[in-house]
Design a protein around this motif. Structure first.
Motif, short mmCIF file in Angstrom:
data_model
loop_
_atom_site.label_atom_id
_atom_site.label_comp_id
_atom_site.label_asym_id
_atom_site.label_seq_id
_atom_site.Cartn_x
_atom_site.Cartn_y
_atom_site.Cartn_z
N GLY A 12 0.80 -1.23 0.00
CA GLY A 12 0.00 0.00 0.00
C GLY A 12 0.83 1.28 0.00
O GLY A 12 0.34 2.35 0.37
N LYS A 13 2.09 1.20 -0.45
CA LYS A 13 2.96 2.38 -0.44
C LYS A 13 2.35 3.54 -1.23
O LYS A 13 2.31 4.67 -0.73
N SER A 14 1.91 3.26 -2.45
CA SER A 14 1.36 4.34 -3.28
C SER A 14 0.08 4.90 -2.67
O SER A 14 -0.14 6.11 -2.68
N THR A 15 -0.74 4.01 -2.14
CA THR A 15 -2.01 4.43 -1.54
C THR A 15 -1.75 5.32 -0.32
O THR A 15 -2.39 6.35 -0.15
N ARG A 145 -4.72 -6.16 -8.19
CA ARG A 145 -4.28 -4.93 -8.87
C ARG A 145 -3.66 -5.21 -10.23
O ARG A 145 -3.95 -4.53 -11.20
N ASN A 176 -1.62 -1.50 7.45
CA ASN A 176 -2.57 -1.26 6.35
C ASN A 176 -3.42 -2.50 6.07
O ASN A 176 -3.85 -2.74 4.96
N ARG A 178 -6.30 -3.17 7.41
CA ARG A 178 -7.75 -2.97 7.52
C ARG A 178 -8.21 -2.02 6.40
O ARG A 178 -7.59 -1.97 5.35
P1 ADP Z 1 2.32 -0.75 -3.36
O1 ADP Z 1 2.50 0.66 -3.90
O2 ADP Z 1 2.94 -0.95 -2.03
O3 ADP Z 1 2.70 -1.83 -4.32
P2 ADP Z 1 -0.52 -0.11 -3.62
O4 ADP Z 1 -0.63 1.21 -2.92
O5 ADP Z 1 -0.56 -0.11 -5.11
O6 ADP Z 1 0.75 -0.93 -3.08
O7 ADP Z 1 -1.68 -1.05 -3.05
C1 ADP Z 1 -1.86 -2.36 -3.56
C2 ADP Z 1 -3.36 -2.58 -3.86
O8 ADP Z 1 -4.05 -2.65 -2.63
C3 ADP Z 1 -3.98 -1.43 -4.65
O9 ADP Z 1 -4.90 -1.97 -5.57
C4 ADP Z 1 -4.69 -0.61 -3.59
O10 ADP Z 1 -5.82 0.05 -4.11
C5 ADP Z 1 -5.08 -1.67 -2.56
N1 ADP Z 1 -5.11 -1.16 -1.18
C6 ADP Z 1 -4.19 -0.42 -0.56
N2 ADP Z 1 -4.52 -0.19 0.74
C7 ADP Z 1 -5.72 -0.80 0.93
C8 ADP Z 1 -6.61 -0.94 2.05
N3 ADP Z 1 -6.35 -0.40 3.25
N4 ADP Z 1 -7.75 -1.63 1.87
C9 ADP Z 1 -8.03 -2.19 0.67
N5 ADP Z 1 -7.25 -2.12 -0.43
C10 ADP Z 1 -6.10 -1.44 -0.30
#
Ligand code: ADP
Length: 200
Positions: A12-15, A145, A176, A178
């Motif tokens: 969830g780094k980008s999120t 994803r 992350n 939840r």
């Molecule tokens: P990373 O950048 O670390 O590879 P992303 O931010 O792309 O990870 O997150 C991976 C996937 O999980 C994405 O599709 C994102 O929308 C989803 N995601 C991230 N955080 C959550 C959360 N708390 N609950 C549900 N889905 C999440």
């Protein structure tokens, strides 16, 4: 102040970076920078083409990553050659971006990097923030994803630093596992904490 944000694939780094962004915090994504330095028109791409030959350049003149991966997988010394070329360029560009953010309104900057600890980029940051979720969730979220194969994601997971080691190195951790609201709540608390550190 620069915060290094890291975590395994799909953690969830980008999120989380976007959630900080919504609070006015600027960030640099090390993966984006790594792609930029070998984009068409960049001197590094020309050097790679000359070194490895035309088979690593696709029809559009862009880097054929799959072809390059195959070469360096079979010849580790070639990986070294590639890293000696690209790592200083990536580092320079990351530093320039971070300086640019710090000269703007953002009170601190984030460096988002999946390989923060492994690549030596941790020396660029003042604190580290790890995004943590269980492995099975990394797998399921990444599969959803990217639509890639499970074996593919498992191979990446196996090559990355273990969850325990990453968390042991972290100054701060976001759980992350939840929902988004739970993550955003932790981001708000950390953002406040970082701002307070800056003003104390
Ligand atoms: P990373 O950048 O670390 O590879 P992303 O931010 O792309 O990870 O997150 C991976 C996937 O999980 C994405 O599709 C994102 O929308 C989803 N995601 C991230 N955080 C959550 C959360 N708390 N609950 C549900 N889905 C999440």
């Amino acid at each position: 102040m620069i915060i290094g944000l890291t975590g395994g694939i799909g953690s969830g780094k980008s999120t989380v970076a976007r959630a900080f962004g919504e609070r006015g915090i600027g960030w640099v994504d090390a993966d984006d920078v790594a792609r930029e330095v070998v984009a068409p028109g960049e001197p590094a791409l020309d050097a790679i083409g000359e070194h490895f030959g035309p088979e690593v350049i696709d029809q559009d003149g862009a880097l054929d990553r799959a072809a390059l991966r195959k070469i360096i997988f079979e010849a580790p010394e070639q990986r070294q050659w590639l890293e000696q070329l690209t790592h200083p360029l990536i580092r320079e560009r990351i530093i320039a971006r971070l300086e640019n953010i710090q000269s703007g309104p953002s009170p601190y900057a984030l460096l988002v990097s999946p390989l923060l600890f492994e690549s030596g980029q941790a020396v660029l940051v003042d604190r580290t923030l790890v995004i943590d979720i269980p492995i099975d969730m990394q797998l399921s979220r990444t599969l959803e994803r990217d639509g890639v194969s499970e074996a593919n994601v498992r191979a990446i997971l196996d090559a990355q630093m273990s969850r325990e080691e990453r968390c042991a190195r972290a100054d701060d951790i976001i759980d992350n596992s939840r929902d988004i609201a739970h993550m955003q709540h932790q981001v708000a608390q950390l953002d406040q904490h970082y701002r307070e550190r800056l003003s104390s």
